[in-house]
Design an enzyme around this catalytic site. Structure first.
Site, PDB file in Angstrom:
ATOM      1  N   GLN A  99       0.779  -1.199   0.006  1.00  0.00           N
ATOM      2  CA  GLN A  99      -0.106   0.201   0.093  1.00  0.00           C
ATOM      3  C   GLN A  99       0.945   1.106   0.139  1.00  0.00           C
ATOM      4  O   GLN A  99       1.633   1.480   0.918  1.00  0.00           O
ATOM      5  CB  GLN A  99      -1.027   0.103   1.290  1.00  0.00           C
ATOM      6  CG  GLN A  99      -1.844   1.038   1.216  1.00  0.00           C
ATOM      7  CD  GLN A  99      -2.762   1.385   2.249  1.00  0.00           C
ATOM      8  OE1 GLN A  99      -2.207   1.830   3.367  1.00  0.00           O
ATOM      9  NE2 GLN A  99      -3.950   1.325   2.026  1.00  0.00           N
ATOM     10  N   TYR A 179      -5.721  11.626   3.853  1.00  0.00           N
ATOM     11  CA  TYR A 179      -4.407  11.684   3.491  1.00  0.00           C
ATOM     12  C   TYR A 179      -4.269  12.314   2.191  1.00  0.00           C
ATOM     13  O   TYR A 179      -5.473  13.005   1.564  1.00  0.00           O
ATOM     14  CB  TYR A 179      -3.620  10.314   3.411  1.00  0.00           C
ATOM     15  CG  TYR A 179      -3.560   9.577   4.806  1.00  0.00           C
ATOM     16  CD1 TYR A 179      -3.046  10.356   5.997  1.00  0.00           C
ATOM     17  CD2 TYR A 179      -3.951   8.438   5.067  1.00  0.00           C
ATOM     18  CE1 TYR A 179      -2.877   9.746   7.189  1.00  0.00           C
ATOM     19  CE2 TYR A 179      -4.002   8.000   6.474  1.00  0.00           C
ATOM     20  CZ  TYR A 179      -3.376   8.475   7.332  1.00  0.00           C
ATOM     21  OH  TYR A 179      -3.249   8.073   8.743  1.00  0.00           O
ATOM     22  N   ARG A 226      -7.912   2.043  -2.322  1.00  0.00           N
ATOM     23  CA  ARG A 226      -8.643   2.287  -1.154  1.00  0.00           C
ATOM     24  C   ARG A 226      -9.104   3.629  -0.943  1.00  0.00           C
ATOM     25  O   ARG A 226      -8.414   4.671  -1.041  1.00  0.00           O
ATOM     26  CB  ARG A 226      -7.583   1.790   0.147  1.00  0.00           C
ATOM     27  CG  ARG A 226      -8.572   2.258   1.426  1.00  0.00           C
ATOM     28  CD  ARG A 226      -7.424   1.938   2.605  1.00  0.00           C
ATOM     29  NE  ARG A 226      -7.976   0.545   3.294  1.00  0.00           N
ATOM     30  CZ  ARG A 226      -8.099   0.189   4.675  1.00  0.00           C
ATOM     31  NH1 ARG A 226      -7.581   1.353   5.546  1.00  0.00           N
ATOM     32  NH2 ARG A 226      -8.618  -0.654   5.062  1.00  0.00           N
ATOM     33  N   GLY A 317      -8.992  -5.767   9.702  1.00  0.00           N
ATOM     34  CA  GLY A 317      -7.563  -5.148  10.398  1.00  0.00           C
ATOM     35  C   GLY A 317      -7.381  -5.578  11.742  1.00  0.00           C
ATOM     36  O   GLY A 317      -6.716  -6.598  11.935  1.00  0.00           O
ATOM     37  N   ARG A 318      -7.970  -5.059  12.798  1.00  0.00           N
ATOM     38  CA  ARG A 318      -7.342  -5.237  14.046  1.00  0.00           C
ATOM     39  C   ARG A 318      -7.583  -6.678  14.537  1.00  0.00           C
ATOM     40  O   ARG A 318      -6.674  -7.168  15.210  1.00  0.00           O
ATOM     41  CB  ARG A 318      -8.202  -4.325  15.131  1.00  0.00           C
ATOM     42  CG  ARG A 318      -7.733  -2.923  14.884  1.00  0.00           C
ATOM     43  CD  ARG A 318      -8.579  -1.948  15.804  1.00  0.00           C
ATOM     44  NE  ARG A 318      -8.115  -0.679  15.465  1.00  0.00           N
ATOM     45  CZ  ARG A 318      -9.049   0.537  16.005  1.00  0.00           C
ATOM     46  NH1 ARG A 318      -9.848   0.450  16.905  1.00  0.00           N
ATOM     47  NH2 ARG A 318      -8.707   1.804  15.662  1.00  0.00           N
TER      48      ARG A 318
END
Length: 365
Positions: A99, A179, A226, A317-318
């Protein structure tokens, strides 16, 4: 009959052995010069049971990387240090893509030789930046000059070339979470009056141009993107997110990218909360390729979204932080290890490569 989370899926040119993807997870285990370290190979290899691993967000230039101890991909030393990581994943039968990350205004000058952060416009992110000297207030960014855009595109291309040299299976453009690309996409952070600002077509121009450069290097079938089609995210927001993100999805659809991942955090999520109704159903209509949904999923609701044809795969993810064998735990309906938040971004092996697998736990019982 709907696909199972455990069924294989073709993501462009990538054959994923299941539909449980590992989402990008910043871990802060690289060096101060953003070079990957040996234990990162162990960490990713442990999680090679995922259908596809999306690497932690990886800086595509010194200008773009504003997170302490996060890895980069802009120089030869970083590229070489990624090779043992990709080799380790492949030896375990896994697939991994890089990524590529430019943080834009979510950056502090202390991480880039005192240079002012850049963005679409002269704006300041809310909150504080993580630095090597603790948290510090974000600084006002300077707008990227038109003359700098070609250099920015070259920076992305350089990182994409390095990802190929490092042995990755493809790349994902990080265009989410407030971002740089997201700062160009949304109208409260993009105040430009040139061809990169104003209309939705103009605000998606940088997304299109960067994606095209990545496709030039990797091919569309190994290039992913993404997006985070939600409300305010690290201070960026848009007055008409459905129109914006369906337009973005349509232009990515035209390019036949490998897959589109959408981050839709819940009311207690980090980096933004998803507005109701969610934008993913409208995006689903605009994007015909594989659609991957992310944020706060368990196995039941992940499968439910596949059953309802809302997604083709789910990225987790987590749960992967503390469960290197997450796919197998899901398959067996086994309990999950609880993660330790204090070690998410620490530099050592604790809370990184020492979480036990189900098999190890049963052997000790």
């Amino acid at each position: 009959m709907a696909a199972s989370l455990f069924d294989p899926i073709r993501l462009g040119a990538i054959e994923a052995k299941n539909r449980i993807l590992m989402a990008p997870l910043t871990r802060g285990r690289a060096t101060r010069t953003h070079v990957p370290v040996e234990m990162m190979a162990t960490y990713y290899a442990q999680r090679a049971g995922a259908g596809l691993i999306i690497s932690e967000a990886t800086g595509m230039s010194a200008e773009g990387l504003g997170w302490p101890y996060a890895p980069g991909l802009w120089n030869a030393q970083q590229t070489e240090a990624w090779k043992p990581v990709t080799d380790a994943v492949h030896e375990k039968g896994g697939k991994i893509i890089a990524q590529l990350w430019h943080m834009g205004r979510i950056h502090h000058s202390s991480l880039n030789e005192g240079k002012q952060p850049v963005s679409a416009s002269a704006t300041t992110a809310p909150g504080q930046a993580h630095t090597y000297d603790g948290k510090q207030d974000f600084e006002e960014a300077r707008p990227l000059e038109l003359s700098e855009i070609p250099r920015l595109l070259d920076d992305y291309a350089n990182a994409a070339e390095n990802a190929k040299k490092a042995g990755f299976d493809g790349v994902q453009l990080h265009a989410a979470n407030g971002y740089l690309i997201d700062q160009f996409l949304r109208d409260n952070s993009n105040l430009r009056e040139d061809e990169y600002g104003g209309s939705i077509e103009n605000r998606t121009r940088l997304l299109r141009e960067v994606t095209d450069r990545l496709i030039d290097i990797w091919g569309a079938d190994r290039t992913a993107v993404r997006l985070s089609p939600n409300g305010a995210t690290q201070g960026v927001d848009d007055s008409n997110p459905e129109a914006l993100f369906t337009h973005a999805a349509a232009l990515l659809n035209e390019r036949k990218i490998a897959f589109l991942e959408l981050r839709e955090p819940g009311p207690d999520g980090t980096f933004g909360r998803t507005e109701v109704p969610k934008k993913s159903p409208a995006i689903r209509k605009a994007f015909n390729g594989p659609l991957v949904l992310n944020s706060d999923y368990g196995v039941e609701d992940g499968q439910a979204d596949l059953d309802a044809d809302r997604a083709d795969a789910i990225s987790y993810g987590r749960p992967f932080l503390a469960n290197p064998d997450l796919v197998e735990r899901f398959r067996q309906g086994a309990p999950l290890n609880e993660g330790e938040m204090k070690t998410w971004y620490s530099q050592g092996p604790e809370g990184y490569i020492d979480y036990p697998t189900l098999e190890e736990q049963r052997a000790e019982a």
